[in-house]
Scaffold this active site. Structure first.
Site, short mmCIF file in Angstrom:
data_model
loop_
_atom_site.label_atom_id
_atom_site.label_comp_id
_atom_site.label_asym_id
_atom_site.label_seq_id
_atom_site.Cartn_x
_atom_site.Cartn_y
_atom_site.Cartn_z
N SER A 49 26.91 -29.56 3.37
CA SER A 49 27.03 -28.26 2.72
C SER A 49 25.79 -27.44 3.09
CB SER A 49 27.15 -28.43 1.20
OG SER A 49 26.03 -29.11 0.67
N HIS A 162 31.18 -33.57 -0.49
CA HIS A 162 30.67 -34.93 -0.29
C HIS A 162 31.67 -36.01 -0.70
CE1 HIS A 162 26.16 -33.62 -0.36
NE2 HIS A 162 26.86 -33.07 0.60
N GLN A 170 29.40 -30.54 -6.58
CA GLN A 170 29.13 -31.54 -5.54
C GLN A 170 28.41 -32.80 -6.04
OE1 GLN A 170 27.62 -30.17 -1.52
NE2 GLN A 170 25.74 -31.10 -2.26
N GLU A 171 27.46 -32.61 -6.96
CA GLU A 171 26.63 -33.76 -7.35
C GLU A 171 26.40 -33.79 -8.86
OE1 GLU A 171 22.97 -33.60 -5.11
OE2 GLU A 171 24.07 -33.01 -3.32
N GLU A 214 26.62 -39.78 -0.45
CA GLU A 214 25.28 -40.16 -0.91
C GLU A 214 25.30 -41.38 -1.82
OE1 GLU A 214 23.60 -36.58 -2.50
OE2 GLU A 214 23.64 -35.59 -0.55
N ASP A 250 24.24 -30.58 -9.01
CA ASP A 250 24.14 -29.64 -7.90
C ASP A 250 25.54 -29.09 -7.68
OD1 ASP A 250 23.81 -28.17 -5.63
OD2 ASP A 250 23.30 -29.84 -4.30
N GLU A 291 21.35 -27.17 -9.89
CA GLU A 291 21.00 -26.67 -8.55
C GLU A 291 22.14 -25.83 -8.00
OE1 GLU A 291 19.90 -29.92 -5.95
OE2 GLU A 291 20.62 -28.85 -4.19
N ASP A 317 18.63 -24.16 -3.60
CA ASP A 317 18.72 -24.95 -2.37
C ASP A 317 19.21 -24.03 -1.25
OD1 ASP A 317 19.36 -26.69 -0.30
OD2 ASP A 317 20.95 -27.74 -1.36
N LYS A 342 13.77 -29.20 1.52
CA LYS A 342 14.41 -30.04 2.55
C LYS A 342 13.73 -29.70 3.86
CE LYS A 342 19.21 -30.26 0.79
NZ LYS A 342 20.47 -29.48 0.72
N SER A 369 14.01 -33.26 -1.36
CA SER A 369 15.39 -33.72 -1.20
C SER A 369 15.71 -34.29 0.17
CB SER A 369 16.33 -32.53 -1.48
OG SER A 369 17.67 -32.86 -1.19
N HIS A 370 16.59 -35.25 0.16
CA HIS A 370 17.25 -35.81 1.36
C HIS A 370 18.38 -34.86 1.80
CE1 HIS A 370 20.76 -37.71 -1.08
NE2 HIS A 370 20.44 -36.51 -1.50
N ARG A 371 19.16 -35.28 2.81
CA ARG A 371 20.41 -34.61 3.17
C ARG A 371 21.57 -35.59 3.00
NH1 ARG A 371 19.60 -29.29 5.02
NH2 ARG A 371 21.75 -29.24 4.26
N SER A 372 22.79 -35.06 3.06
CA SER A 372 23.94 -35.96 2.84
C SER A 372 24.11 -36.95 4.00
CB SER A 372 25.21 -35.17 2.59
OG SER A 372 25.43 -34.22 3.59
N LYS A 393 15.14 -36.06 -5.02
CA LYS A 393 16.59 -36.26 -5.03
C LYS A 393 16.96 -36.98 -3.75
CE LYS A 393 19.94 -32.96 -3.81
NZ LYS A 393 20.96 -31.93 -4.06
C1 LIG Z 1 21.82 -32.82 -0.22
C2 LIG Z 1 22.69 -31.80 -0.24
O1 LIG Z 1 23.77 -31.79 0.56
P1 LIG Z 1 23.78 -31.47 2.13
O2 LIG Z 1 22.75 -32.33 2.76
O3 LIG Z 1 25.19 -31.81 2.55
O4 LIG Z 1 23.48 -30.01 2.27
C3 LIG Z 1 22.53 -30.66 -1.16
O5 LIG Z 1 23.34 -29.75 -1.14
O6 LIG Z 1 21.56 -30.62 -1.92
MG LIG Z 2 22.13 -28.71 -2.84
#
Ligand SMILES: C=C(OP(=O)(O)O)C(=O)O
Ligand SMILES: [Mg+2]
Length: 425
Positions: A49, A162, A170-171, A214, A250, A291, A317, A342, A369-372, A393
């Site tokens: 996303s 996701h 999404q989360e 995730e 999120d 988020e 984000d 990120k 934050s990580h990514r998906s 996250k």
């Molecule tokens: C981790 C996320 O997803 P993506 O890496 O798919 O953007 C997010 O939206 O915060």
């Molecule tokens: Mg996000």
């Protein structure tokens, strides 16, 4: 050894990139950096996303923004142009090196080399510097004042892009808070994750514990409140109270915005209606964080919700994309009160650190934050401690590419010993 010979130990001797696989099974970039004294390796994650305003990767995707360029083009850019330019630089000159790559690329979105080429080098340079200095990465990046372990905000239930279920959001995340140590918090989070799995299996059948990108469960539900009810039950079943383990979401709302309205829970809402919807949820459930509640250009709606729910952590984000120009606009408008950080949204460590500094100076929280799609690279754990982030996250407390980060924080906590502090939100 003479001073000059000692200094020579930190010169970049060699940079080498290769293609590896990420957790979605897609190619990504890995970079190795060598000095006479040390070695650093890093690899680059990728989103599903993604925000429209992110720096541009070369990712083998059918998307006009990528100019038909793929990971092998990014790898080639590292192995030829970037390696040629950076060989001989002092590996400790992170800012100079990042600045040089930005200048050589010459574009706002890093499309010449690919943001993934530049970021891979930027991260591997930091790792090589820390190794050459014989220091843990978190301490090299943050100095002697880095001692706080962030609260993990763990994505335990997935929807949106996701997962293959009908949830718009999404989360759904949990934050273990009622404790003084990170290691204890991690245990509380994993106990709650397990208990949630049992709750979902009892209510929706065995397939409800299939997982999304995730590692969060992706049960066959399509109502936000059903997800939140399951989380509350999971927290109770694990033996915790709603103040010991709290909830975050999120929404990633750009993904269910059709240009005019938001399509969520089988209905259509305006930005104002969605604001009321969130305020009701915050009143009903132990939600401490939301988020991307609105689409990526909805600065006004972000400001309204932040004003109405000022005690809630409202995180930008896709809104900010770790970009100081967009963050400055948000700060000016009082849109959100936290930055999602990120590193691959902006493409160098130095620029990501600039965004974090701006956020802190303006009283915003920072959530690293990580990514998906991730790799086993755990650098974001070190970054979160280095900058003193409030939260990290990095998915469910399950699946290797996610636990790589949570486990690295355990090592950092151990390394800090008595100096370690767990952030109290
Ligand atoms: C981790 C996320 O997803 P993506 O890496 O798919 O953007 C997010 O939206 O915060
Ligand atoms: Mg996000």
């Amino acid at each position: 050894m003479s001073y000059r010979a000692e200094e020579a130990g930190y010169r970049i001797e060699k940079i080498h990139a290769r293609e590896i696989l990420d957790s979605r099974g897609n190619p990504t970039v890995e970079v190795d950096v060598f000095t006479p004294k040390g070695f650093g390796r890093a690899s680059v994650p990728s989103g599903a996303s993604t925000g429209t305003n992110e720096a541009i990767e070369m990712r083998d995707k059918e998307d006009e923004r990528y100019n038909g360029k793929g990971v092998l083009d990014a790898v080639d850019n590292v192995n030829t142009t970037i390696a040629g330019e950076l060989t001989g630089y002092d590996v400790r000159s992170q800012r100079e090196i990042d600045g040089l790559m930005i200048a050589l690329d010459g574009t706002d979105n890093k499309i010449t080399f690919g943001a993934n080429a530049i970021l891979g080098v930027s991260m591997a340079v930091a790792n090589a510097a820390a190794d050459s200095l014989n220091m843990p990465l978190y301490r090299y990046l943050g100095g002697s004042n880095s001692f706080a372990l962030p609260v993990p905000t763990m994505n335990v239930l997935n929807g949106g892009k996701h997962a293959g279920n009908g949830l718009a959001i999404q989360e759904f995340m949990i934050q273990p808070k009622g404790t003084d140590t990170y290691s204890n918090a991690l245990q509380m989070g994993s106990e709650t994750y397990s208990a949630l799995g049992k709750v979902l299996e009892d209510k929706y059948g065995a397939s409800a514990t299939n997982v999304g990108y995730e590692g969060g469960y992706a049960p066959p539900i399509d109502q936000t409140v059903d997800a939140l009810d399951a989380l509350v039950s999971g927290i109770e079943e694990a033996g915790y109270t709603e103040s010991e383990v709290t909830i975050g979401m999120d929404a990633a709302a750009s993904e269910f915005f059709d240009g005019d309205n938001y399509n969520i829970d089988g209905t259509t809402m305006t930005g104002a209606e969605l604001t009321d919807f969130y305020v009701d949820l915050i009143d009903t459930y132990p939600i401490v964080m939301i988020e991307d509640p609105f689409h990526e250009e909805a600065f006004e709606d972000f400001a309204n919700l932040t004003n109405e729910a000022w005690e809630t952590i409202i995180v930008g984000d896709d809104l900010f994309v770790t970009n100081v120009a967009r963050l400055a606009k948000g700060i000016e408008m009082e849109a959100a009160n936290a930055l999602l950080l990120k590193v691959n949204q902006i493409g160098t460590l130095s620029e990501a650190f600039d965004a974090a500094s701006m956020a802190f100076r303006s009283g915003y929280n920072v959530v690293v934050s990580h990514r998906s799609a991730e790799t086993e690279d755990a650098m974001i754990a070190d970054i979160s401690v280095a900058i003193g982030a409030d939260l990290i996250k990095t998915g469910a407390p399950a699946r290797g590419e996610r636990t790589a980060k949570y486990n690295q924080l355990l090592r950092i906590e151990e390394n800090l010993g008595d100096a370690a502090r767990y952030v109290q939100l």
